[in-house]
Design an enzyme around this catalytic site. Structure first.
Site, PDB file in Angstrom:
ATOM      1  CB  ALA A  28      -0.876  -0.032   1.142  1.00 23.15           C
ATOM      2  CG  MET A 107       3.424 -13.283  -7.536  1.00 22.03           C
ATOM      3  SD  MET A 107       4.702 -14.205  -8.525  1.00 22.03           S
ATOM      4  CE  MET A 107       5.096 -15.683  -7.389  1.00 22.03           C
ATOM      5  CG  HIS A 550      -4.968 -13.785   2.731  1.00 21.86           C
ATOM      6  ND1 HIS A 550      -5.877 -14.645   2.120  1.00 21.86           N
ATOM      7  CD2 HIS A 550      -3.942 -13.553   2.131  1.00 21.86           C
ATOM      8  CE1 HIS A 550      -5.311 -15.071   1.060  1.00 21.86           C
ATOM      9  NE2 HIS A 550      -3.885 -14.403   1.061  1.00 21.86           N
ATOM     10  CB  ILE A 596      -5.938  -9.318   1.148  1.00 18.25           C
ATOM     11  CG1 ILE A 596      -4.750  -9.510   1.505  1.00 18.25           C
ATOM     12  CG2 ILE A 596      -7.106  -9.960   1.966  1.00 18.25           C
ATOM     13  CD1 ILE A 596      -4.312  -9.093   2.924  1.00 18.25           C
TER      14      ILE A 596
END
Length: 619
Positions: A28, A107, A550, A596
């Site tokens: 992010a 991936m 996750h 995610i």
């Protein structure tokens, strides 16, 4: 890469007056920094604890997925002993590298259902429903249409209406498939599971071929570093400092009783530094370390902070709470075919011919990652009586938020077509608790069974200063790993997860016992054939369940209940602190039926967009 990114020192970095300072150069954080620095008026800094790595095979080559886990590029976190897992401690890999976990993940590129994101909005977070997020999913990606051969032979599909065409992350279908790929689809079809040709369009139930964050030409991993950072490293307003650990966010009290984030203190090469910010600090350290850094900064539950010797500045009781994670069982079968993959007669890193084919032609088994996927409603995989019992137990579970309880219990309605259980087929033995007899040279296949909507709720908090294992360097508690307690299978909520996983396991066996997969799959070896009763299966689940890595929810959006149920508002601003946002997986209030990665990029794209809106750059 421009010289100022390569040569900048901690001294030089600390002297810059940034407009925005991003904590965490991961999935992010790099996306946020790239979007903010598109505007020359803003000076953007990124602090990353890991190093910048370029062209490393264990990261770049798709078929070597998983080999960077457990190395220096992994934080190598662990959970505390889990009561529901027979006291086991589970590894929790997270990327300690520029690019974060996007550099070491598998991936996988998919999205949750429309209902998953609409649920966030239902909780009182406007702008977070499927229709609002779809433009940001598309903005992050460039999806390569599969070739006619891949489309016709391997069930690859392309939906232009929901696919990005100019985003940084390059997305493609594999160009290599094991022989079991088509058998997987055909066997599930024979069980009444339909093929889903629009699995990226807001419903992922059914069986389909997964796409991956892999470049279509070179066939290398496409991740935050080579997609968001490297192409923009020349910008004179973008600065990245690596090997820098954030100690705390600097907060100054204001007259109206709240606080303002004014900068960050960090450690680099055993020296401490302070850097200031004009506009905002953006915390993108992930679901593990974002709550850790908030607590180290004095934002959190006063009782937890007091035990760690940290003065409370902002009372925010949900920091580090609401932890949700996908849990996974790995079921092992003997297999009677050879596909050139690990445990199929060759090692993934060899033989030399496989590596040579990859390096010279960008083809072959080393270009591939798992592609056999199926997401199914529980009513499809469980006996009716078991499903009804679970439905009854879920309806009476306590929850602070009645809306949240209605959403999670509603997923057990027989009319809901949500992917509550994910099944993936991959070649090789992927269960760390099963050790084959090396003398018989048998080959194996693994069916992963992954719970998508966990009821277990855990926490991640800083360590208490009373622990003997703590690093006692002043102001350097960031060096101490946080206490990760997912509470897998623990308490009444966790027991729902255990029952769900136990009864869903039998459907995995049903898949491999159906033709044509049954023609190549042999005996189930783990759990062993002696495992037959429900109690046997529960015991096996407790002793072998692992994580799918996750974690979400530890700085979640509070919605209508605000700070009493969350850490950030719907614009990702930390309650009680001006100039501080969290933008990463930790803001998800409820888990989604999906890997995610794609959603984290969408969150980053939307978060950056909101910042630019707030500062008058976007109309």
């Amino acid at each position: 890469m421009a010289a100022h990114e390569q040569l900048i020192t901690a001294d030089e970095f600390s002297q810059i007056q940034f407009d925005f300072l991003v904590i965490g150069g991961g999935t992010a954080g790099l996306a946020v920094a790239a979007r903010l620095s598109e505007h020359p008026r803003f000076k953007v800094g990124v602090l990353e604890a890991g190093s910048l790595v370029s062209r490393q095979d264990t990261i770049d080559i798709p078929g070597l997925y998983g080999q960077a886990i457990g190395t220096k590029q992994d934080w190598q976190f662990e959970t505390v002993p889990q009561k529901g897992l027979a006291g086991r401690v589970l590894p929790w890999p997270r990327g300690k590298i520029v690019g974060g976990t996007s550099a070491i993940n598998f991936m996988i590129w998919n999205r949750g259902s429309k209902e998953d994101y609409n649920a966030w909005e239902q909780l009182g977070n406007p702008g977070w429903g499927w229709e609002d997020l779809l433009p940001f999913f598309k903005k992050s990606e460039t999806v390569q249409r599969p070739s006619p051969d891949i489309e016709s032979n391997y069930g690859a599909t392309f939906d232009a209406a929901v696919s990005g065409v100019s985003g940084p992350i390059k997305i493609s279908y594999p160009n290599y498939y094991p022989t079991t790929h088509q058998l997987w689809r055909q066997s599930l079809n024979s069980l009444g599971v339909e093929s889903n040709d629009t699995h990226m369009s807001g419903s992922n139930t059914g069986v389909w071929t997964c796409i991956n964050s892999v470049t279509p030409d070179e066939r290398i991993r496409s991740y935050a570093t080579n997609s968001y950072y490297t192409p923009n490293a020349h910008r004179k307003n973008l600065f990245l400092l690596t090997d820098a650990l954030v100690n705390e966010i600097s907060l100054e009290p204001s007259e109206n009783g709240d606080h303002r984030a004014t900068g960050v203190s960090f450690t680099c090469k055993n020296q401490q530094y302070q850097v200031s910010v004009n506009h905002e600090v953006v915390l993108s350290a992930g679901a593990v370390q974002s709550p850790q850094i908030l607590e180290l900064s004095g934002i959190g539950n006063p009782e937890i902070l007091a035990k760690a010797g940290i003065p409370t500045k902002v009372v925010s009781s949900k920091v580090g709470e609401n932890l949700q994670d996908h849990i996974m069982a790995a079921i092992i079968f003997e297999i009677n075919s050879t596909d050139g993959r690990k445990d199929q007669g060759t090692d993934k890193a060899g033989p030399d011919s496989a590596l040579e084919e990859y390096l010279q032609q960008a083809s072959g088994p080393l270009t591939a990652v798992p592609s056999c996927f199926s997401y199914l409603p529980l009513a499809k995989v469980m006996a009716t009586t078991n499903f009804q019992k679970l439905h009854e137990s879920v309806s009476v579970l306590p929850d602070v938020d009645i809306e949240r309880r209605n959403i999670v219990s509603g997923r057990f309605d027989t009319t809901q077509q949500l992917g509550q259980i994910e099944y993936i087929l991959d070649l090789g033995n992927w269960n760390p608790y099963y050790t084959p007899d090396q003398t018989d040279h048998k080959k194996y296949a693994t069916i992963f069974q992954i719970l998508q909507y966990p009821f277990s709720r855990g926490s991640i908090h800083i360590s208490s200063t009373s622990s003997d294992s703590l690093d006692q360097r002043p102001n350097n508690q960031i060096f101490n790993a946080p206490l990760i307690d997912p509470q897998y299978y623990d308490g009444p909520h966790g027991l729902v997860d255990l029952e769900t996983m136990t009864h869903s396991l039998q459907f995995a066996e049903k898949i491999v016992r159906s033709e044509p997969l049954s023609n190549v799959v042999g005996e189930r070896v783990f759990p062993p054939s002696s495992t037959t009763t429900d109690e046997d299966y529960r015991d096996w689940m407790s002793k072998t369940t692992i994580t799918d890595w996750h974690p979400v929810g530890t700085c979640s959006m509070g919605g209508t209940l605000g700070i009493s149920e969350g850490v950030v508002d719907h614009r990702l601003r930390v309650y009680g602190v001006r100039g501080l946002r969290v933008i990463d997986a930790s803001i998800m209030p409820l888990h989604i039926s999906s890997h995610i990665q794609a959603t984290v990029y969408a969150i980053a794209e939307k978060g950056a967009h909101m910042i630019l809106e707030d500062y008058g750059v976007l109309e």
